[in-house]
Design a protein around this motif. Structure first.
Motif, mmCIF file in Angstrom:
data_model
loop_
_atom_site.group_PDB
_atom_site.id
_atom_site.type_symbol
_atom_site.label_atom_id
_atom_site.label_comp_id
_atom_site.label_asym_id
_atom_site.label_seq_id
_atom_site.Cartn_x
_atom_site.Cartn_y
_atom_site.Cartn_z
ATOM 1 N N SER A 98 0.813 -1.211 0.000
ATOM 2 C CA SER A 98 0.000 0.000 0.000
ATOM 3 C C SER A 98 0.845 1.259 0.000
ATOM 4 O O SER A 98 0.556 2.216 -0.687
ATOM 5 C CB SER A 98 -0.919 -0.008 1.224
ATOM 6 O OG SER A 98 -0.139 -0.034 2.409
ATOM 7 N N GLY A 99 1.950 1.228 0.770
ATOM 8 C CA GLY A 99 2.715 2.469 0.844
ATOM 9 C C GLY A 99 4.177 2.307 0.530
ATOM 10 O O GLY A 99 4.785 3.159 -0.064
ATOM 11 N N SER A 100 4.753 1.196 0.942
ATOM 12 C CA SER A 100 6.200 1.005 0.781
ATOM 13 C C SER A 100 6.514 0.509 -0.608
ATOM 14 O O SER A 100 6.944 -0.611 -0.804
ATOM 15 C CB SER A 100 6.716 0.020 1.832
ATOM 16 O OG SER A 100 6.363 0.423 3.110
ATOM 17 N N ASN A 101 6.316 1.377 -1.601
ATOM 18 C CA ASN A 101 6.439 0.924 -2.966
ATOM 19 C C ASN A 101 7.870 0.671 -3.403
ATOM 20 O O ASN A 101 8.119 -0.171 -4.236
ATOM 21 C CB ASN A 101 5.786 1.949 -3.897
ATOM 22 C CG ASN A 101 4.328 2.144 -3.568
ATOM 23 O OD1 ASN A 101 3.993 2.933 -2.694
ATOM 24 N ND2 ASN A 101 3.464 1.422 -4.236
#
Lengths: 113, 125
Positions: A98-101
């Motif tokens: 979701s965030g730690s791409n």
């Protein structure tokens, strides 16, 4: 536990060839995201070594090369030199998180025997 | 000379706050995205946050979302990281990094082509 898996250590004698693997999955390397490599000499900041799977920035010797296939990538170092002793990290992008791409491998310590 | 220089690190108690700065020189700062990447003692690299060249888009790792805020002042060629509610696990050297983002139809490709020397943040009582 890193998203990209690297061997903790590799070693080689001066002049030899070593390879460092970087294994991912279908949500990162296997999804078509490029792999990039960084060299971190002892006590210093990381430095870009290979970008876009196989491209060398200006100033990086052609002894360093990168490749990618499927869900894995590799960094090869030929003509090993004492000054190559460092930590090496692979990096890619992941579409499942979701965030730690942006994701890194856990790093590989290269020892020149 | 093209360089990045971080500052603002130090010792802070758990629950405290700290603001890091990164001064850029030698390139057109506003044309590039910028990121913060950290490295805990003896550990590997962890991407923390990124911001677009204009500052209009920001991105965070799950581990810091809601606690850290990235920003930039393009008139001062400076990147910032405001860190609140700090935890022991935030202890690390924090690097700022010039970020290249290649946008193609099938995938975005991010990498870091210039790194600062880092600044150490220690969260401890």
């Amino acid at each position: 536990q890193s998203v990209l898996t690297q061997p903790p250590s590799v070693s080689g004698a001066p002049g030899q060839r070593v390879t460092i693997s970087c294994t991912g999955s279908s949500s990162n390397i296997g999804a078509g995201y490029d792999v990039h490599w960084y060299q971190q000499l002892p006590g210093t900041a990381p430095k870009l070594l290979i970008y876009g799977n196989s491209n060398r920035p200006s100033g990086v010797p052609d002894r360093f090369s990168g490749s990618k296939s499927g869900t894995s990538a590799s960094l090869a170092i030929t003509g090993l030199q004492a000054e190559d002793e460092a930590d090496y990290y692979c990096q890619s992008y992941d579409s499942s998180l979701s965030g730690s791409n942006v994701v890194f491998g856990g790093g590989t310590k290269l020892t020149v025997l | 000379e093209v360089q990045l220089l971080e500052s603002g690190g130090g010792l802070v108690q758990p629950g405290g706050s700290l603001r890091l700065s990164c001064a850029a020189s030698g390139f057109t700062f506003s044309s590039y995205a910028m990121s913060w990447v950290r490295q805990a003692p003896g550990k590997g690299l962890e991407w923390v946050s990124a911001i677009s060249g204009s500052g209009g888009s920001t991105y965070y790792a799950d581990s810091v979302k809601g606690r850290f805020t990235i920003s930039r002042d393009n008139s001062k060629n400076t990147l910032y990281l405001q860190m609140n509610s700090l935890r022991a696990e935030d202890t690390a050297v924090y690097y700022c990094a010039k970020t290249v983002i290649v946008v193609v139809i099938t995938a975005d490709h991010w990498y870091f082509d210039l790194w600062g020397r880092g600044t150490l943040v220690t969260v401890s009582s």
